[in-house]
Design a protein around this motif. Structure first.
Motif, PDB file in Angstrom:
ATOM      1  N   VAL A  87      20.972  -5.903  -3.395  1.00  0.00           N
ATOM      2  CA  VAL A  87      20.884  -5.227  -2.113  1.00  0.00           C
ATOM      3  C   VAL A  87      22.053  -4.278  -1.943  1.00  0.00           C
ATOM      4  O   VAL A  87      23.190  -4.631  -2.223  1.00  0.00           O
ATOM      5  CB  VAL A  87      20.889  -6.253  -0.947  1.00  0.00           C
ATOM      6  N   ALA A  88      21.766  -3.069  -1.470  1.00  0.00           N
ATOM      7  CA  ALA A  88      22.816  -2.134  -1.073  1.00  0.00           C
ATOM      8  C   ALA A  88      23.160  -2.444   0.378  1.00  0.00           C
ATOM      9  O   ALA A  88      22.293  -2.445   1.232  1.00  0.00           O
ATOM     10  CB  ALA A  88      22.323  -0.700  -1.206  1.00  0.00           C
ATOM     11  N   MET A  89      24.425  -2.751   0.651  1.00  0.00           N
ATOM     12  CA  MET A  89      24.824  -3.160   1.993  1.00  0.00           C
ATOM     13  C   MET A  89      25.220  -1.951   2.838  1.00  0.00           C
ATOM     14  O   MET A  89      26.342  -1.476   2.791  1.00  0.00           O
ATOM     15  CB  MET A  89      25.978  -4.160   1.911  1.00  0.00           C
ATOM     16  N   THR A 148      30.722   2.396  -8.527  1.00  0.00           N
ATOM     17  CA  THR A 148      30.491   1.507  -7.390  1.00  0.00           C
ATOM     18  C   THR A 148      30.531   0.044  -7.812  1.00  0.00           C
ATOM     19  O   THR A 148      29.836  -0.362  -8.733  1.00  0.00           O
ATOM     20  CB  THR A 148      29.129   1.831  -6.750  1.00  0.00           C
ATOM     21  N   PRO A 149      31.343  -0.764  -7.126  1.00  0.00           N
ATOM     22  CA  PRO A 149      31.414  -2.190  -7.466  1.00  0.00           C
ATOM     23  C   PRO A 149      30.084  -2.899  -7.196  1.00  0.00           C
ATOM     24  O   PRO A 149      29.337  -2.532  -6.293  1.00  0.00           O
ATOM     25  CB  PRO A 149      32.495  -2.742  -6.526  1.00  0.00           C
ATOM     26  N   VAL A 150      29.794  -3.906  -7.992  1.00  0.00           N
ATOM     27  CA  VAL A 150      28.607  -4.742  -7.831  1.00  0.00           C
ATOM     28  C   VAL A 150      29.093  -6.167  -7.621  1.00  0.00           C
ATOM     29  O   VAL A 150      29.900  -6.663  -8.399  1.00  0.00           O
ATOM     30  CB  VAL A 150      27.704  -4.675  -9.082  1.00  0.00           C
ATOM     31  N   SER A 151      28.623  -6.812  -6.566  1.00  0.00           N
ATOM     32  CA  SER A 151      28.999  -8.211  -6.350  1.00  0.00           C
ATOM     33  C   SER A 151      27.812  -9.090  -6.718  1.00  0.00           C
ATOM     34  O   SER A 151      26.661  -8.684  -6.602  1.00  0.00           O
ATOM     35  CB  SER A 151      29.418  -8.456  -4.898  1.00  0.00           C
ATOM     36  N   ALA A 152      28.105 -10.287  -7.196  1.00  0.00           N
ATOM     37  CA  ALA A 152      27.067 -11.250  -7.561  1.00  0.00           C
ATOM     38  C   ALA A 152      27.397 -12.572  -6.883  1.00  0.00           C
ATOM     39  O   ALA A 152      28.540 -13.032  -6.935  1.00  0.00           O
ATOM     40  CB  ALA A 152      26.998 -11.430  -9.075  1.00  0.00           C
ATOM     41  N   THR A 153      26.401 -13.159  -6.221  1.00  0.00           N
ATOM     42  CA  THR A 153      26.587 -14.439  -5.560  1.00  0.00           C
ATOM     43  C   THR A 153      25.456 -15.363  -5.956  1.00  0.00           C
ATOM     44  O   THR A 153      24.432 -14.928  -6.476  1.00  0.00           O
ATOM     45  CB  THR A 153      26.608 -14.299  -4.024  1.00  0.00           C
ATOM     46  N   VAL A 154      25.648 -16.654  -5.728  1.00  0.00           N
ATOM     47  CA  VAL A 154      24.623 -17.646  -6.032  1.00  0.00           C
ATOM     48  C   VAL A 154      24.328 -18.406  -4.750  1.00  0.00           C
ATOM     49  O   VAL A 154      25.248 -18.819  -4.043  1.00  0.00           O
ATOM     50  CB  VAL A 154      25.106 -18.629  -7.126  1.00  0.00           C
ATOM     51  N   THR A 155      23.037 -18.576  -4.448  1.00  0.00           N
ATOM     52  CA  THR A 155      22.631 -19.425  -3.335  1.00  0.00           C
ATOM     53  C   THR A 155      21.775 -20.542  -3.894  1.00  0.00           C
ATOM     54  O   THR A 155      21.150 -20.395  -4.949  1.00  0.00           O
ATOM     55  CB  THR A 155      21.824 -18.653  -2.279  1.00  0.00           C
TER      56      THR A 155
END
Length: 160
Positions: free
Chosen positions: A9-11, A144-151
């Motif tokens: 997703v682009a925030m 552009t930085p890319v963040s990765a998260t886990v749910t």
């Protein structure tokens, strides 16, 4: 589809928000779905499906091709319109990445005044797409930085 979904997703504000959902379709196979419901299958390279790197190259070429097509086809439809995107995959101390990305246009227009106008604006259309319009290549070049998260998919709320 069973499996883990990853959403990219682009925030930004909601009018410019873009997203795709990636679902595992089987061993080494995935399906991307956009917000409009279109799907695209890809894989890890063991079959004929596009790989993620090939999709990146296609996105770079497709973005600038769309910009250039809009600008030139105002005058006439091309008789040939092909874009080739190449790059070299390297691994260094920073990890895997692509270098030497090149977008090459091969475009021909019919003879006549409208073809002449389209030919005349082609170099400017390619430059304008690269320098200002193509969101994909502009994002890559900006770094552009890319963040990765886990749910935890087990804790996701049930649809109502």
């Amino acid at each position: 589809m069973p499996g883990r979904a990853v959403t990219v997703v682009a925030m930004t504000d909601e009018s410019s928000l873009r997203s795709v959902t990636i679902d595992r379709a089987g061993p080494g196979r995935f399906t991307a779905t956009n917000a409009r419901g279109a799907t695209l299958s890809f894989g890890t390279g063991s079959g004929t499906d596009f790989t993620p790197v090939e999709l990146l190259l296609a996105a770079i070429g497709g973005c600038t091709a769309a910009d250039v097509e809009v600008a030139t086809s105002r005058h006439t439809d091309p008789s040939t319109f092909s874009v080739t995107v190449t790059g070299t995959k390297v691994e260094d101390e920073g990890g895997h990445r692509m270098t030497d990305l090149t977008v090459t246009f091969s475009v021909a227009f019919p003879d006549g005044p409208s073809g002449d106008r389209a030919r005349a604006i082609l170099p400017r259309a390619v430059k304008t797409s690269h320098d200002r319009l193509c969101t994909v290549s502009r994002t890559i070049e900006a770094g552009t930085p890319v963040s990765a998260t886990v749910t935890d998919a087990n804790e996701s709320p049930e649809p109502s």
